[in-house]
Motif scaffolding. Structure first.
Motif, PDB file in Angstrom:
ATOM      1  N   GLU A  62      59.303 -59.783-102.631  1.00 38.00           N
ATOM      2  CA  GLU A  62      57.996 -59.734-101.971  1.00 38.00           C
ATOM      3  C   GLU A  62      57.460 -58.308-101.934  1.00 38.00           C
ATOM      4  O   GLU A  62      56.260 -58.080-102.177  1.00 38.00           O
ATOM      5  N   GLU A 106      62.670 -56.953 -91.164  1.00 36.65           N
ATOM      6  CA  GLU A 106      63.943 -57.659 -91.110  1.00 36.65           C
ATOM      7  C   GLU A 106      64.047 -58.787 -92.128  1.00 36.65           C
ATOM      8  O   GLU A 106      65.162 -59.173 -92.521  1.00 36.65           O
ATOM      9  N   VAL A 107      62.917 -59.347 -92.541  1.00 39.95           N
ATOM     10  CA  VAL A 107      62.974 -60.532 -93.397  1.00 39.95           C
ATOM     11  C   VAL A 107      62.297 -60.352 -94.756  1.00 39.95           C
ATOM     12  O   VAL A 107      62.478 -61.175 -95.653  1.00 39.95           O
ATOM     13  N   LEU A 108      61.510 -59.282 -94.930  1.00 36.12           N
ATOM     14  CA  LEU A 108      60.833 -59.076 -96.216  1.00 36.12           C
ATOM     15  C   LEU A 108      61.859 -58.910 -97.328  1.00 36.12           C
ATOM     16  O   LEU A 108      62.803 -58.137 -97.215  1.00 36.12           O
ATOM     17  N   THR A 109      61.649 -59.628 -98.430  1.00 32.58           N
ATOM     18  CA  THR A 109      62.599 -59.567 -99.541  1.00 32.58           C
ATOM     19  C   THR A 109      62.187 -58.497-100.548  1.00 32.58           C
ATOM     20  O   THR A 109      61.012 -58.113-100.624  1.00 32.58           O
ATOM     21  N   ARG A 162      55.760 -61.041 -92.409  1.00 39.51           N
ATOM     22  CA  ARG A 162      57.049 -60.680 -92.997  1.00 39.51           C
ATOM     23  C   ARG A 162      57.453 -59.286 -92.508  1.00 39.51           C
ATOM     24  O   ARG A 162      57.280 -58.291 -93.218  1.00 39.51           O
ATOM     25  N   HIS A 213      54.267 -55.920 -87.277  1.00 46.04           N
ATOM     26  CA  HIS A 213      54.262 -57.207 -87.970  1.00 46.04           C
ATOM     27  C   HIS A 213      54.313 -57.076 -89.495  1.00 46.04           C
ATOM     28  O   HIS A 213      54.628 -58.034 -90.190  1.00 46.04           O
TER      29      HIS A 213
END
Length: 254
Positions: A113, A107-110, A104, A156
């Motif tokens: 999370e 760019e995509v980690l919420t 994650r 990453h």
């Protein structure tokens, strides 16, 4: 038994992987070990049974970390277990439980999370320690399991190293605060290690080869490598060591 006879230890996340290895090693050295688990009760019971079969003593404590009232739940189970064994205080606290939501990148980690990792890796150790301070004997030990990712930048995953970095600061600051009580606080930095949780990643020969190439001692770590270092810090031999990070990585990225 060993050099921890008469001591009582709590190992969070002690039902599997590195936590299980730590719990078994501390019990082998003579400690009564509270084996904490988040959801896998069967694994915790298996760990406690293995300890008992080897002549040690253990009991299990269930509490999911990172949720409301997690510390309350853990403390209730711990207190019940201590009473059952005629104890009321502990000597060794190992913060091993952790959460790494892998794959994650930023760019995509919420936010959810991110908050979950902070809750498990930072908030839970902080407030569990807070609750246990009155029950932690003077001269005791607090050992936090950290990660080599705090000194090796990776594209990453950024949030997990951030939480472990916070845990390292917690260790350093708490060591100063608890020094007058003779309580030592240290971090153990873990690198590439064979566990059930890393089995999938290390099933790829390319990953194994890459990780070995980055490690000075030329192999992937094993659970006893970590457990033995924790046992050392828990022992009287480490009485003059506090506020430090013990790098137990085999020399990753030296």
């Amino acid at each position: 038994m060993g050099n921890l006879d008469g001591k009582v230890a709590l190992v969070t996340g002690g039902s599997r992987g590195i936590g299980r290895g730590i719990a078994e090693r501390l019990a082998r050295d003579g400690a009564l070990v509270a084996v904490h688990y988040g959801s896998n009760e069967a694994a915790a019971k298996e760990t406690a049974a293995t300890i008992a079969e080897a002549g040690g003593r253990a009991f299990i404590v269930g509490a999911e970390l990172g949720v409301p009232s997690d510390v309350d739940t853990l403390m209730a189970g711990l207190e019940a277990g201590l009473r059952a064994h005629g104890e009321s205080t502990i000597d060794i606290l190992v913060h091993n439980a952790g959460l790494n939501i892998m794959g994650r990148p930023i760019e995509v980690l919420t936010p959810e999370e991110f908050d979950q990792m902070v809750a498990v890796n930072v908030k839970a150790p902080f407030f569990l320690t807070q609750r246990l301070l009155p029950r932690l004997r003077d001269g005791g030990r607090i050992i936090n399991i950290s990660s080599v990712s705090t000194r090796i930048a990776s594209a990453h995953g950024i949030a997990y190293p951030m939480t472990k970095g916070a845990l390292d600061v917690f260790s350093h600051s708490l060591a100063k605060y608890l020094g007058p009580r003779g309580i030592t606080v240290n971090s153990v930095v873990v690198g590439y290690t064979h566990t059930d949780m890393t089995a999938q990643v290390l099933a790829d020969p390319a990953n194994v080869e890459r990780n070995i190439s980055l490690t000075a001692l030329g192999r992937i770590g094993q659970v006893p490598d970590i457990a033995d270092a924790v046992a050392f810090l828990a022992s009287d031999d480490a009485r003059w060591i506090t506020g430090t990070k013990l790098d137990v990585t085999g020399g990753v990225n030296l």
